[in-house]
Enzyme design. Structure first.
Site, PDB file in Angstrom:
ATOM      1  N   ASP A 213      20.643  14.497  39.931  1.00 39.27           N
ATOM      2  CA  ASP A 213      20.994  14.210  38.541  1.00 39.27           C
ATOM      3  C   ASP A 213      22.511  14.319  38.405  1.00 39.27           C
ATOM      4  OD1 ASP A 213      21.435  14.151  35.830  1.00 39.27           O
ATOM      5  OD2 ASP A 213      20.052  15.767  35.330  1.00 39.27           O
TER       6      ASP A 213
ATOM      7  N   ASP B 142      11.930  10.025  33.559  1.00 43.97           N
ATOM      8  CA  ASP B 142      13.328  10.403  33.752  1.00 43.97           C
ATOM      9  C   ASP B 142      13.376  11.793  34.385  1.00 43.97           C
ATOM     10  OD1 ASP B 142      16.069  10.357  33.642  1.00 43.97           O
ATOM     11  OD2 ASP B 142      16.214  10.406  31.457  1.00 43.97           O
TER      12      ASP B 142
ATOM     13  N   ASP C 293      23.187   7.357  34.426  1.00 43.82           N
ATOM     14  CA  ASP C 293      24.061   7.763  33.327  1.00 43.82           C
ATOM     15  C   ASP C 293      25.480   7.228  33.507  1.00 43.82           C
ATOM     16  OD1 ASP C 293      21.855   9.054  32.400  1.00 43.82           O
ATOM     17  OD2 ASP C 293      22.446  11.022  33.133  1.00 43.82           O
TER      18      ASP C 293
END
Length: 935
Positions: free
Chosen positions: A281, A530, A606
């Site tokens: 992440d 996610d 992102d």
């Protein structure tokens, strides 16, 4: 979704969004990477033991023993040849202390085995296969060379970097299954009880190691544990990494290894870290970097003007790959002259076995077919998912959803999906609703579907620790969570706070999780998975400890990169089950592995509202596409920050010509729905979205072809023009199928762009807006006012389109078709059209129409190559545009081949642009017909 909102709780918030590289390992932080990358050559020499070579009874599998001359460690070598020019080579410990993990979920179907013939030669063994392929096994030093018709293409271990570190047992280590309850009682979770710790004791805020500490650790050869930022990774079996060098001879361009925010052509890592494949992440990721991101597909393509080779490293552990471009030395007479290029690659993983496949093409499309034939074709998604998706973190409540929905109609902008992020839930408890904000979810969903639109909600894999939360309690009682190294249920932090993590390696976990999608109010909506790297806010590198335990005693280090694909597979199966296997699922995932294309679409994570991130989206999606992950896109507008209007408009224009088209934004950004901008910008955004919908029949046909052949929809130029060396380093323009050339505007204040048109001068490229024609092998300066994205149709192609404006794709599925035809220099063209009901899985039973279209010698014909009696279509032919038509016909006649009906058609000819327009042929697209253009 990302983890920055919770960062104030973790005392990690920085003044501006930026990746904290200190949270993530470099090669020097990973001991096995350092060891593999700085080998002691004398330790690495291996020898093939000739008297151990065996061929099975079917003559399709060879085994032998390979011995490390220095350590006497013995390895088992396996070689398998398959039809369709595919090889598999495996190396493992001959007698491992503990069975090493072998990845199987990535393999969908092994190709049919091909027989081999063995010939003994001086110092080597030659393995001959059909189609003039052969492998040479060199005895000492051990090496494998792969030849195609006498030409050496690739070599394994030519640099003698093969190393498999043998497993050992830590003194005093007892596996969990043998531990007593008393032993477990004395052991604490490595992360501890988060809520009871003070800030200074929380793992994620331990200060970075000093240079002195890092230097001391680097000198420490103790193999039984490793520390990073205060997290201790126990290694009960010691270091057991694997490594192998692979050289591609005659190649100076390699591609692949998604996912990285880097150029499409892989860079040399001679002076940098290797490319890292370890699902993490990473928010607002750094550009032009080999850092690991959310997904991992250890697949590489080497390409030159003569041939294309694919290589797949079937390993799910942390993996690093070095790339070094160079030339063969003049002394290397075995491989050619001094001017011959080569690419050296070095692959190493923390654990597992060496299991590598080679796909020998020889063309790019062949490699795609061969690779996806092994790991699975991309699934055919529902037709509506190819439209536009509107998302943000978060739409606040039912009224907010209704207002957004109504405004798309008010401003006449098509949209197919509205998405809800984590705030729709009751306190981040997935499969629940925040009832004050969403008191009537079923009614909200029905209000959307009544207008031909749909809802998608997020479902992350972390489960809130709450005894009153039914999912948490049921999974706890059934023992379905991953465990600590001491056998306790593992607790980490994510959006809900203290969370437990499902063990998707356990079939019982997958079955339980799949059944959750049948719950009322969730059984009619599709899903966004996610945070499934998995993301653990207080874990090392914001993920799980590597010594976490899965079912069967598997360590997390062995299977880390599988967590995302297993999560989405359970979701996919849940969607199938709730619809009695009759409806195609749609799932979007952030984390993925080889084979994920069988279940899901993916986005690039992102990103930020910056021009550089817009530019990076093209090479990132190209890399995913050639690695089988064809349904991919990037958050339009950028997830972080607030895009200025010009950037947003250009991003919509680019996104409209990428496979997955979704706008998304961070919770702290300003609202950015299209109608919130000035009227001119809103109209430009609307035009981009509408343009997307006109191409949906073309997109859907490409998606079907991908499901049959594995060909990506979005392709590098060299994919269709493999001999055009000018295209080998290009990633700022690309092809959609073989018909459309796209070069998005990705720099601020761009008034003109230089566009390269691939191919020879015999190729023609037609500007879809100005109708100007450009020749292949040339560059042209193209004006790019704000209302234009450079898009060109290739001469010789036929594209199906629809031009009626609808509020959503499902309302257009039976609209008539317009054929956009761009002729080549000889006046020919061809194309195809795929039609089905858009939603069911009946296409798997053959209930669809596939149509081939040909224009030659002034006759346009439609031939049905696949028809289905169970599927009837109302789709008819409304219009035809022919660009590059060189004369005005005296008449145009339509003949239906089976009914014998004939019809004279109306038409208009534009002398200036040489465009012929034919109005209302009116024939059903399921019919076969011929259209004759008379001089």
């Amino acid at each position: 979704m990302t983890w920055t909102v919770i960062l104030p709780l973790l005392l990690l918030l920085t003044p501006a969004f930026t990746v904290d590289k200190g949270n993530f390992k470099t090669c020097k932080d990973a001991r096995f990477c350092r060891r593999q990358r700085e080998p002691r050559i004398d330790y690495y020499i291996h020898e093939l033991l000739v008297d151990t070579v065996k061929l099975d009874s079917s003559k399709t599998a060879l085994t032998a023993t390979v011995k490390n001359i220095k350590s006497n460690d013995e390895l088992l070598l396996e070689i398998h040849g398959f039809e369709d020019r595919t090889f598999r080579i495996r190396l493992n410990e001959l007698r491992p202390l503990r069975k090493r993990y072998e990845v199987d979920i990535s393999i969908d179907k092994l190709p049919k085995a091909a027989p081999m013939d063995l010939q003994q030669q001086s110092g080597q063994l030659q393995l001959n296969f059909p189609n003039k392929l052969h492998l040479n096994l060199i005895y000492n030093p051990f090496r494998v060379d792969i030849y195609d018709d006498g030409t050496l293409l690739t070599s394994l271990n030519s640099q003698s970097l093969l190393l498999i570190e043998p497993m050992r047992t830590k003194p005093g280590f007892v596996p969990n299954s043998d531990k007593s309850a008393a032993d477990d009682q004395q052991t604490e979770d490595a992360a501890g009880d988060w809520e009871s710790q003070t800030d200074e004791h929380r793992p994620e805020i331990v200060a970075n190691d000093t240079d002195e500490q890092q230097e001391a650790e680097a000198k420490n050869d103790e193999p039984w544990e490793e520390t990073f930022k205060g997290h201790v990774d126990s290694k009960p079996y010691g270091p057991n990494s694997i490594g192998l060098d692979v050289t591609f001879f005659g190649f100076e361009n390699v591609y692949g290894l998604p996912e990285h925010a880097d150029s499409f052509r892989l860079r040399s890592t001679k002076d940098t870290d290797p490319y890292r494949l370890y699902n993490l992440d990473v928010f607002e990721y750094e550009l032009n970097s080999p850092m690991a991101l959310y997904g991992a597909i250890p697949f590489m393509i080497a390409h030159n003007e003569r041939s294309t080779i694919g290589m797949y490293w079937n390993n799910a552990a942390e993996t690093w790959v070095d790339v070094d471009y160079g030339f063969i030395s003049s002394a290397g007479t075995l491989f050619g002259g001094s001017s011959t290029p080569k690419t050296d690659t070095h692959w190493f993983s923390e654990t597992g076995i060496i299991d590598v496949f080679f796909f020998l093409g020889p063309k790019p499309a062949d490699v795609s077919r061969q690779f996806t034939g092994l790991v699975g074709r991309p699934y055919l998604p529902p037709f509506v998912t190819l439209g536009y998706h509107q998302c943000r973190w978060n739409y606040n409540d039912e009224k907010d959803v209704a207002t957004v929905h109504e405004n798309f109609d008010r401003y006449d902008i098509p949209v197919d999906f509205i998405w809800l992020d984590i705030e729709y839930t009751d306190g981040k408890r997935y499969f629940t609703w925040d009832t004050p904000k969403f008191p009537h979810p079923v009614e909200m969903i029905n209000n959307l579907t009544a207008k031909g639109r749909n809802l998608i909600v997020i479902s992350d894999p972390h489960i809130k620790k709450d005894d009153n939360y039914f999912i948490f309690k049921e999974m706890l009682d059934r023992g379905l969570y991953v465990k600590t190294k001491d056998g306790k249920d593992y607790e980490g932090w994510c959006w809900p706070g203290a969370s437990y993590y499902p063990d998707f390696l356990n079939p019982a976990t997958c079955e339980y999780y799949a059944n959750l999608y049948s719950r009322e109010s969730f059984d009619k909506i599709w899903t966004w998975n996610d945070m499934n790297e998995p993301s653990v806010f207080n874990g090392p590198e914001i993920t799980m400890l590597k010594d976490i335990q899965h079912i069967g005693g598997l360590e997390h280090r062995e299977v880390h990169n599988l967590y995302g694909i297993l999560h989405t597979k359970a979701t996919y199966e849940g969607h199938l089950k709730r619809a009695d296997n009759k409806v195609r699922p749609f799932i979007l995932t952030r984390s993925f592995f080889t084979g994920s294309q069988r279940y899901t679409a993916v986005w690039t994570g992102d990103n930020a509202a910056e021009w550089g991130h817009l530019k990076a989206s093209n090479p990132m999606i190209l890399s995913l596409g050639i690695a089988g992950m064809t349904f991919a896109g990037a958050d339009v507008g950028g997830f972080f920050k607030n895009p200025e209007t010009q950037l947003l408009v250009r991003w919509y224009q680019a996104g409209a010509f990428q496979p997955f088209f979704r706008a998304h934004a961070h919770i702290d950004t300003r609202r950015r729905e299209p109608w919130l901008f000035d009227e001119q910008s809103m109209l430009l955004i609307r035009d981009s979205i509408r343009a997307r919908y006109t191409f949906l029949p073309f997109w859907y046909t490409l998606f079907f072809e991908a499901s049959q052949t594995g060909l990506p929809m979005m392709r590098p130029l060299w994919y269709e023009f493999p001999e055009d060396q000018n295209t080998f380093a290009m990633d700022d323009e690309y092809l959609l199928g073989d018909a459309l050339l796209v070069k998005p505007v990705t720099d601020e204040n761009t008034k003109t762009l230089n566009v390269y048109f691939p191919g020879t001068s015999a190729e023609t490229w037609h500007d879809i807006t100005t109708l100007a024609i450009h020749k292949g092998g040339s560059k042209s300066q193209i004006d790019t006012p704000m209302n234009k994205i450079p898009v060109f149709q290739r001469g010789g192609t036929i594209m199906p389109r629809r031009f009626r404006v609808r509020r959503s794709a499902i309302l257009s599925i039976e609209d008539p078709i317009t054929l956009s035809i761009a002729l080549n220099d000889t006046g020919d063209a061809q194309g195809s059209l795929y039609l089905d009901d858009g939603i069911s899985r009946e296409h798997l039973d053959g209930n669809y129409f596939s149509i081939k279209l040909h224009l030659k010698n002034n006759i346009l014909s439609s031939r049905v190559v696949h028809s289905a009696s169970a599927y009837k279509t109302k789709v008819w032919l409304e219009r035809i545009y022919l660009a590059g038509f060189k004369f005005k016909p005296s008449s145009i006649e339509l003949n239906e081949l089976f009914s014998g009906q004939k019809k004279v058609l109306e038409f208009f000819y534009d002398d200036k642009h040489h465009v012929l327009t034919i109005r209302k042929p009116g024939v059903n697209m399921s019919k076969e017909w011929r259209m004759i253009f008379r001089a």
